[in-house]
Write a protein that holds these residues in place. Sequence first.
Motif, PDB file in Angstrom:
ATOM      1  N   LEU A   1       0.834  -1.203   0.000  1.00  0.00           N
ATOM      2  CA  LEU A   1       0.000   0.000   0.000  1.00  0.00           C
ATOM      3  C   LEU A   1       0.870   1.254   0.000  1.00  0.00           C
ATOM      4  N   VAL A   2       1.866   1.289   0.869  1.00  0.00           N
ATOM      5  CA  VAL A   2       2.740   2.465   0.953  1.00  0.00           C
ATOM      6  C   VAL A   2       3.514   2.653  -0.344  1.00  0.00           C
ATOM      7  N   LEU A   3       4.070   1.591  -0.882  1.00  0.00           N
ATOM      8  CA  LEU A   3       4.866   1.709  -2.108  1.00  0.00           C
ATOM      9  C   LEU A   3       4.016   2.137  -3.305  1.00  0.00           C
ATOM     10  N   VAL A   4       2.826   1.590  -3.432  1.00  0.00           N
ATOM     11  CA  VAL A   4       1.939   1.974  -4.540  1.00  0.00           C
ATOM     12  C   VAL A   4       1.506   3.418  -4.370  1.00  0.00           C
ATOM     13  N   ARG A   5       1.225   3.821  -3.140  1.00  0.00           N
ATOM     14  CA  ARG A   5       0.813   5.203  -2.870  1.00  0.00           C
ATOM     15  C   ARG A   5       1.923   6.179  -3.276  1.00  0.00           C
TER      16      ARG A   5
ATOM     17  N   LEU B   1       2.176   6.364  -7.113  1.00  0.00           N
ATOM     18  CA  LEU B   1       1.090   7.075  -7.780  1.00  0.00           C
ATOM     19  C   LEU B   1       0.947   8.529  -7.330  1.00  0.00           C
ATOM     20  N   ALA B   2       1.738   8.971  -6.372  1.00  0.00           N
ATOM     21  CA  ALA B   2       1.636  10.341  -5.860  1.00  0.00           C
ATOM     22  C   ALA B   2       1.785  11.404  -6.949  1.00  0.00           C
TER      23      ALA B   2
ATOM     24  N   LEU C   1      -0.752  15.791 -10.124  1.00  0.00           N
ATOM     25  CA  LEU C   1      -1.134  16.313 -11.432  1.00  0.00           C
ATOM     26  C   LEU C   1      -2.651  16.455 -11.528  1.00  0.00           C
ATOM     27  N   THR C   2      -3.378  15.484 -11.015  1.00  0.00           N
ATOM     28  CA  THR C   2      -4.836  15.549 -11.028  1.00  0.00           C
ATOM     29  C   THR C   2      -5.328  16.762 -10.246  1.00  0.00           C
TER      30      THR C   2
ATOM     31  N   VAL D   1       4.933  20.316 -16.024  1.00  0.00           N
ATOM     32  CA  VAL D   1       5.182  19.015 -16.629  1.00  0.00           C
ATOM     33  C   VAL D   1       6.480  18.456 -16.057  1.00  0.00           C
ATOM     34  N   SER D   2       6.356  17.691 -14.961  1.00  0.00           N
ATOM     35  CA  SER D   2       7.515  17.068 -14.350  1.00  0.00           C
ATOM     36  C   SER D   2       7.081  15.747 -13.735  1.00  0.00           C
ATOM     37  N   GLY D   3       8.033  14.927 -13.399  1.00  0.00           N
ATOM     38  CA  GLY D   3       7.742  13.629 -12.796  1.00  0.00           C
ATOM     39  C   GLY D   3       8.059  12.493 -13.742  1.00  0.00           C
ATOM     40  N   PRO D   4       7.479  11.326 -13.454  1.00  0.00           N
ATOM     41  CA  PRO D   4       7.715  10.154 -14.307  1.00  0.00           C
ATOM     42  C   PRO D   4       7.212  10.393 -15.735  1.00  0.00           C
ATOM     43  N   PRO D   5       7.671   9.586 -16.685  1.00  0.00           N
ATOM     44  CA  PRO D   5       7.290   9.793 -18.094  1.00  0.00           C
ATOM     45  C   PRO D   5       5.784   9.845 -18.329  1.00  0.00           C
ATOM     46  N   GLU D   6       5.031   8.990 -17.660  1.00  0.00           N
ATOM     47  CA  GLU D   6       3.575   8.987 -17.863  1.00  0.00           C
ATOM     48  C   GLU D   6       2.964  10.303 -17.404  1.00  0.00           C
ATOM     49  N   VAL D   7       3.450  10.831 -16.296  1.00  0.00           N
ATOM     50  CA  VAL D   7       2.932  12.096 -15.773  1.00  0.00           C
ATOM     51  C   VAL D   7       3.296  13.239 -16.709  1.00  0.00           C
ATOM     52  N   ARG D   8       4.530  13.243 -17.210  1.00  0.00           N
ATOM     53  CA  ARG D   8       4.936  14.285 -18.158  1.00  0.00           C
ATOM     54  C   ARG D   8       4.093  14.216 -19.428  1.00  0.00           C
ATOM     55  N   ASP D   9       3.891  13.009 -19.949  1.00  0.00           N
ATOM     56  CA  ASP D   9       3.070  12.856 -21.158  1.00  0.00           C
ATOM     57  C   ASP D   9       1.647  13.350 -20.919  1.00  0.00           C
TER      58      ASP D   9
END
Length: 148
Positions: free
Chosen positions: A53-57, A60-61, A66-67, A84-92
Amino acid sequence: MSLFWRLFALNAAVFVLGTLALALSPATVSFPVELTEAIVLVVGLTVMLLVNLVLVRVTLAPLERLTGVMRRIDPLRPGSRVDVSGPPEVRDLGHVFNDMIERLEAERRETGRRALAAQEAERKRVAQELHDEVGQTLTAVLLQLQDL
């Protein structure tokens, strides 16, 4: 590494560590399961679920942040963009959202221009009709006065 593979790796690590902890511990599981064995299994499962739970949280932070930023952007106030920063999915996702906001702003400007042009055309038409009608009425009055 994509978000999917990061989550998979985290889950796999938690399960591998949990399995190793149970396999290397002196705990045994017999059939039927005794109360102390069931307690050890439940505690082990609970620890694995909490760590997961902690690792997934944490993973996904950035999407949650971004949301939140996306929800605060007001399309009626142009110029707002998400960072636009963070992991690739967040940047995209941030880039796609910013592109969408730009398209909405451009469409709103174009719609405003079209509405203004339509209003101007209607004003010209009404002015022309009033001009023509007044001119015709005055001409008719003059003709009637000449006949008298």
